[in-house]
Scaffold this motif. Structure first.
Motif, mmCIF file in Angstrom:
data_model
loop_
_atom_site.group_PDB
_atom_site.id
_atom_site.type_symbol
_atom_site.label_atom_id
_atom_site.label_comp_id
_atom_site.label_asym_id
_atom_site.label_seq_id
_atom_site.Cartn_x
_atom_site.Cartn_y
_atom_site.Cartn_z
ATOM 1 N N ILE A 18 48.367 34.810 32.582
ATOM 2 C CA ILE A 18 48.988 34.854 33.906
ATOM 3 C C ILE A 18 49.849 36.107 34.034
ATOM 4 O O ILE A 18 49.773 36.828 35.035
ATOM 5 C CB ILE A 18 49.811 33.575 34.163
ATOM 6 C CG1 ILE A 18 48.884 32.357 34.198
ATOM 7 C CG2 ILE A 18 50.621 33.694 35.447
ATOM 8 C CD1 ILE A 18 49.601 31.027 34.092
ATOM 9 N N ALA A 19 50.648 36.386 33.016
ATOM 10 C CA ALA A 19 51.517 37.571 33.028
ATOM 11 C C ALA A 19 50.694 38.849 33.147
ATOM 12 O O ALA A 19 51.054 39.765 33.899
ATOM 13 C CB ALA A 19 52.385 37.599 31.780
ATOM 14 N N GLU A 20 49.587 38.935 32.431
ATOM 15 C CA GLU A 20 48.734 40.120 32.494
ATOM 16 C C GLU A 20 48.117 40.298 33.873
ATOM 17 O O GLU A 20 48.050 41.417 34.394
ATOM 18 C CB GLU A 20 47.649 40.043 31.423
ATOM 19 C CG GLU A 20 48.196 40.223 30.017
ATOM 20 C CD GLU A 20 47.165 39.980 28.920
ATOM 21 O OE1 GLU A 20 45.965 39.784 29.253
ATOM 22 O OE2 GLU A 20 47.557 39.990 27.752
ATOM 23 N N LYS A 21 47.689 39.203 34.501
ATOM 24 C CA LYS A 21 47.120 39.290 35.851
ATOM 25 C C LYS A 21 48.173 39.756 36.853
ATOM 26 O O LYS A 21 47.887 40.564 37.738
ATOM 27 C CB LYS A 21 46.537 37.953 36.278
ATOM 28 C CG LYS A 21 45.253 37.606 35.563
ATOM 29 C CD LYS A 21 44.728 36.247 35.997
ATOM 30 C CE LYS A 21 43.495 35.879 35.194
ATOM 31 N NZ LYS A 21 43.025 34.521 35.500
ATOM 32 N N ILE A 22 49.391 39.237 36.711
ATOM 33 C CA ILE A 22 50.475 39.638 37.612
ATOM 34 C C ILE A 22 50.809 41.115 37.398
ATOM 35 O O ILE A 22 51.001 41.868 38.351
ATOM 36 C CB ILE A 22 51.716 38.748 37.408
ATOM 37 C CG1 ILE A 22 51.407 37.322 37.871
ATOM 38 C CG2 ILE A 22 52.927 39.320 38.157
ATOM 39 C CD1 ILE A 22 52.469 36.305 37.495
ATOM 40 N N ALA A 23 50.862 41.558 36.144
ATOM 41 C CA ALA A 23 51.191 42.951 35.835
ATOM 42 C C ALA A 23 50.162 43.919 36.410
ATOM 43 O O ALA A 23 50.485 45.084 36.674
ATOM 44 C CB ALA A 23 51.314 43.132 34.328
ATOM 45 N N ASP A 24 48.936 43.463 36.635
ATOM 46 C CA ASP A 24 47.877 44.315 37.191
ATOM 47 C C ASP A 24 47.948 44.464 38.709
ATOM 48 O O ASP A 24 47.222 45.278 39.286
ATOM 49 C CB ASP A 24 46.500 43.759 36.805
ATOM 50 C CG ASP A 24 46.155 44.001 35.349
ATOM 51 O OD1 ASP A 24 46.767 44.891 34.710
ATOM 52 O OD2 ASP A 24 45.268 43.290 34.826
ATOM 53 N N GLY A 65 47.411 29.555 37.967
ATOM 54 C CA GLY A 65 48.409 29.187 36.972
ATOM 55 C C GLY A 65 49.841 29.412 37.423
ATOM 56 O O GLY A 65 50.768 28.920 36.800
ATOM 57 N N VAL A 66 50.037 30.164 38.520
ATOM 58 C CA VAL A 66 51.378 30.320 39.085
ATOM 59 C C VAL A 66 51.684 29.039 39.848
ATOM 60 O O VAL A 66 50.961 28.659 40.767
ATOM 61 C CB VAL A 66 51.474 31.550 40.010
ATOM 62 C CG1 VAL A 66 52.794 31.544 40.778
ATOM 63 C CG2 VAL A 66 51.330 32.829 39.203
ATOM 64 N N LEU A 67 52.758 28.347 39.437
ATOM 65 C CA LEU A 67 53.106 27.070 40.041
ATOM 66 C C LEU A 67 54.084 27.220 41.200
ATOM 67 O O LEU A 67 53.973 26.526 42.208
ATOM 68 C CB LEU A 67 53.684 26.140 38.974
ATOM 69 C CG LEU A 67 52.794 25.912 37.748
ATOM 70 C CD1 LEU A 67 53.514 25.057 36.721
ATOM 71 C CD2 LEU A 67 51.467 25.286 38.164
ATOM 72 N N SER A 68 55.060 28.130 41.051
ATOM 73 C CA SER A 68 56.014 28.387 42.129
ATOM 74 C C SER A 68 56.706 29.716 41.873
ATOM 75 O O SER A 68 56.742 30.205 40.748
ATOM 76 C CB SER A 68 57.051 27.260 42.238
ATOM 77 O OG SER A 68 57.885 27.242 41.096
#
Length: 91
Positions: A18-24, A65-68
């Motif tokens: 999830i963190a990697e997808k957000i960082a992209d 996977g991001v819940l809120s």
């Protein structure tokens, strides 16, 4: 330059992905895993308030996977670093 700090609760079983997808996501400058009530913290640096909506509401919130999320807008920067210059693409 507008800076938004996005507090993220996410599915901890898939936190790294999830963190990697957000960082992209364009406009996201950093993503941190953190302790406490949150799972991740993302720094968003963009030109306009509309860009914050495009990054957070249209992209970050839709990452599986991001819940809120909770977004805070920074009013003033207290730093020895010139972030405007650091993120400038050139004029």
């Amino acid at each position: 330059m507008i800076t938004a700090i996005v507090f993220i609760q996410a599915d901890v079983a898939h936190l790294n992905e999830i963190a990697e997808k957000i960082a992209d996501i364009p406009g996201v400058s950093e993503v941190y895993s953190v302790t406490g009530d949150l799972d991740l913290l993302a720094m968003v640096r963009v030109r306009t308030h509309e860009d914050i909506a495009a990054v957070v509401a249209d992209q970050l919130n839709r990452v599986e996977g991001v819940l809120s999320t909770q977004t805070q807008i920074a009013f003033q920067t207290f730093s020895q670093h010139d972030l405007e210059e650091a993120f400038s693409i050139g004029s």
